[in-house]
Design a protein around this motif. Structure first.
Motif, PDB file in Angstrom:
ATOM      1  N   ALA A 123       3.616  -4.777   4.521  1.00 32.02           N
ATOM      2  CA  ALA A 123       3.486  -4.060   3.252  1.00 32.02           C
ATOM      3  C   ALA A 123       2.068  -4.117   2.702  1.00 32.02           C
ATOM      4  O   ALA A 123       1.618  -3.183   2.033  1.00 32.02           O
ATOM      5  N   LYS A 124       1.339  -5.185   2.979  1.00 35.47           N
ATOM      6  CA  LYS A 124       0.010  -5.357   2.413  1.00 35.47           C
ATOM      7  C   LYS A 124      -1.087  -5.271   3.467  1.00 35.47           C
ATOM      8  O   LYS A 124      -2.132  -5.902   3.352  1.00 35.47           O
ATOM      9  N   SER A 125      -0.855  -4.463   4.484  1.00 33.82           N
ATOM     10  CA  SER A 125      -1.819  -4.378   5.579  1.00 33.82           C
ATOM     11  C   SER A 125      -1.816  -2.975   6.169  1.00 33.82           C
ATOM     12  O   SER A 125      -0.810  -2.258   6.109  1.00 33.82           O
ATOM     13  N   ASN A 163      -2.149   4.713   2.760  1.00 31.23           N
ATOM     14  CA  ASN A 163      -2.032   4.088   1.438  1.00 31.23           C
ATOM     15  C   ASN A 163      -3.182   3.131   1.139  1.00 31.23           C
ATOM     16  O   ASN A 163      -3.247   2.567   0.043  1.00 31.23           O
ATOM     17  N   PHE A 164      -4.074   2.927   2.108  1.00 34.60           N
ATOM     18  CA  PHE A 164      -5.195   2.015   1.927  1.00 34.60           C
ATOM     19  C   PHE A 164      -6.498   2.787   2.095  1.00 34.60           C
ATOM     20  O   PHE A 164      -6.640   3.570   3.040  1.00 34.60           O
TER      21      PHE A 164
END
Length: 683
Positions: free
Chosen positions: A178-180, A209-210
């Motif tokens: 989720a955070k990568s 998303n990043f």
């Protein structure tokens, strides 16, 4: 020396170029109605090679070309020992809708370091046999697999069955964090009744998303429990591994930034019973007779090569592979494709990678190179880890395989404007750029996919379709609409023909046909003294124009495009009659650049230029133009152009270019017009 193909070649054209008639029994087109039933009986004889000391039963991947009209759908196929194969349609169809290729997984029983032939037959069975699970392997893999990166960990718990046949069942699971930006994809091919399976693991950096362009995932590991693990090319792809109490841990990356779009691909075997399985490579023998391999239908010309010299070449190439996850390929394009040099994919613009591909014993080393295509910073994923598709991003334009910031509404896949320049050069040595528009070449990648049906190679070609559709546009208002330099026209068209053959995608066929119309229209508007694809002021680049002939001839051969035919005929005449000359030592060469005018109001002719030595290109660039001359020698309507083309080809062969490496690269579109006996590297 010329074979009688089922698909006709371009015949001599009519006396004028103004009226083009449909000359080719074109096999392209994708659509068409299905008629008739499958024809059962003998299907193929495949040649097998086991490159290992292991013996026993395993699966061999192979693609079998079939006659036009024989199959409307995939038949049930069995070996001569009555073993059922998995059989699927693949790629482009004939213009009557019938299948052109069958992709098979074939049960084989081999000895150590074995070579053998195996006969396959299409049966009249209406229902294929069922896949037979073995032990703990069933609908979902009973293997525990875990992936670790950037301090996170994900397990593969839910697999989707993406394909199933009598001999194989293919499972796939995707994951991420989720955070990568890191994504991962595990694909397992189970073999019916056998205690081993094949797997491929892809992992990379891409998430819209990043906003970041790079990420250092830190230590990246694959952990597998419940099976022995045998990696392919382990020294190159695995930094280290430990095996402890039934658990294998492989370190795949230590540290260093990975660019957005970059990935890694590795393959292996899972074994939970018996010994190490053999690795078998196979090629169908029908390619030579059916003439359906590649854009020009040629697999292996009827030219014998000294096996000793050939073995030396292959050994030399193999030894150039370096054991590193980001190593440069041997058979393919460089990590920076515009730095061409002697790289194999561009040295074979005359359609000659098939000579290296035509023996199954050489497929293993080629596969190693093809897998490195994953390293390019062009592999983009959605937030759900599925590949980005052009159809889902109508405002996506790419340049060199990267999203392009051309309009205010351009889709940059979640990144910021102004980021194109330099961002593809990831620090830490992972400097793999995409194919820029003038250096798009996928001969080995697509050749491997078409011969073997290798899943990764097929999916990579399919991904190239997305990059082609977003990078080579038509009536979009983008700079990408323009034909561009002649080598761009030729190489991109040739690659698009490969893409269509491997995938059968109608959107690619339509796009390359439209771009051929655009090329012809641009030529007609330019109205230069001699017709060329890409004038450069008062000059043009003849060796690039030869590239353009190769691509346009392929578009005509596969799709029957009359616009592409006109371009090929007109430009091949220019290349042949105006740009080939002789050095003072009598060696034939093409001009590096040629003026349109000779200074006296007449078209420039290289053979009449006393200062031609100063304008001549080297042997490598002359090689890349050779298809333009070969097309003129075989298919031009003017007898004088045909005769000059044959004179140039014979002159090139009579010159100093008779070493084995040069002979492989200099073989033209067809050996029809040449008498190759007596060449030092041929027998």
């Amino acid at each position: 020396m010329h074979r009688n193909h089922h698909t006709a070649r371009p015949r001599r054209l009519g006396p004028t170029l103004g009226v083009c008639v449909f000359l080719l029994g074109c096999a392209g087109g994708g659509g068409g109605s299905s008629r008739g039933a499958n024809v059962v009986g003998p299907l193929s004889t495949i040649n097998l090679v086991n490159n290992t000391a292991a013996a026993g039963v395993t699966m061999a991947q192979v693609v079998v070309p079939v006659e036009k009209g024989r199959f409307q759908d995939a038949p049930v196929v069995r070996t001569e020992f009555n073993a059922a194969c998995s059989c699927f349609p693949m790629g482009a169809r004939y213009d009557d809708g019938s299948l052109r290729y069958l992709r098979l997984e074939v049960p084989v029983d081999v000895l150590p370091n074995d070579r053998q032939s195996l006969h396959l037959s299409a049966t009249d069975e209406s229902t294929p046999p069922q896949f037979q699970k073995h032990g703990k392997i069933s609908g979902q893999a009973g293997i525990q697999a875990t992936f670790r990166a950037q301090g996170f960990e994900t397990s593969f718990d839910a697999y989707e069955v993406i394909e199933e046949g009598p001999a194989t069942r293919v499972l796939r699971a995707r994951g991420g964090f989720a955070k990568s930006m890191i994504w991962v994809e595990l694909t397992i091919t189970l073999y019916s009744g056998l205690p081993h399976a094949k797997f491929t693991l892809q992992w990379g950096n891409s998430n819209p998303n990043f906003p970041e362009l790079f990420v250092d995932p830190g230590p990246v590991e694959l952990v597998i429990r419940g099976a022995q693990v045998e990696f392919e090319f382990e020294k190159a792809k695995v930094l280290s591994r430990t095996d402890d109490a039934g658990t294998m841990t492989a370190r795949l990356h230590e540290s260093g930034d990975i660019a957005d779009g970059q990935a890694q691909m590795l393959e292996g075997r899972l074994v939970w019973g018996g010994g190490s399985p053999p690795r078998v490579f196979a090629i169908a023998t029908e390619w030579v007779d059916l003439g359906t391999y590649g854009p020009f239908g040629e697999l292996l010309p009827q030219v014998k090569v000294d096996p000793r010299e050939f073995a030396a070449l292959i050994d030399y190439e193999t030894n150039k592979h370096i054991d590193d996850p980001w190593a440069w390929p041997v058979h393919g394009c460089n990590p920076e494709p515009s730095s061409t040099g002697g790289q194999a994919d561009f040295g074979t613009i005359t359609m000659r990678p098939d000579i290296v591909l035509a023996d199954p014993s050489r497929l293993q080393t080629i596969t190693r190179s093809v897998y490195q295509e994953a390293c390019r910073a062009t592999h983009f994923r959605e937030a759900d880890r599925t590949p980005v598709r052009a159809s889902g991003h109508p405002n996506l334009l790419t340049l060199g395989g990267r999203p392009k910031d051309e309009f205010s509404y351009s889709d940059l896949l979640g990144k910021q404007p102004g980021w194109l320049t330099g961002m593809m050069r990831a620090p830490g040595g992972q400097k793999w750029l995409g194919h820029d528009t003038e250096h798009l070449s996928i001969n080995f990648l697509a050749g491997l996919a078409l011969l073997t049906g290798n899943r990764y190679a097929r999916e990579e070609v399919d991904w190239h379709c997305e990059l082609y559709l977003t990078g080579f546009t038509y009536k979009s208002g983008s700079w990408n609409d323009t034909p561009g330099p002649a080598r761009k026209v030729g190489r991109s068209a040739l690659a698009a023909c490969w893409m269509w053959l491997v995938t059968g995608r109608e959107d690619v066929r339509e796009r390359v046909m439209n771009r051929a119309r655009n090329v012809l229209g641009t030529m007609q508007a330019a109205n230069t003294k001699v017709p060329v694809v890409a004038p450069r002021g008062a000059e043009y680049n003849p060796w690039e124009e030869g590239n353009a002939v190769a691509g346009m001839a392929a578009v005509f051969h596969n799709f029957g495009s009359l616009e592409a035919l006109q371009v090929a005929v007109l430009v091949s005449q220019t290349v042949t009659m105006h740009t080939f000359g002789k050095l003072t030592d009598g060696t034939w060469r093409i001009a590096y650049r040629a003026p349109f005018d000779d200074g006296k109001g007449n078209p420039y002719v290289a053979l009449l230029d006393p200062s031609f030595d100063s304008k001549a290109a080297g042997g490598g660039l002359t090689t890349w133009a050779i298809t333009g001359v070969a097309f003129a020698a075989e298919a031009h309507p003017d007898p004088a152009v045909r005769a000059k083309g044959e004179e140039i080809l014979r002159g090139l062969y009579a010159g100093p270019m008779n070493g084995l490496d040069d002979a492989l690269r200099w073989l033209p579109l067809s050996p029809k017009v040449l008498d190759l006996t007596g060449m030092t590297s041929m027998q």
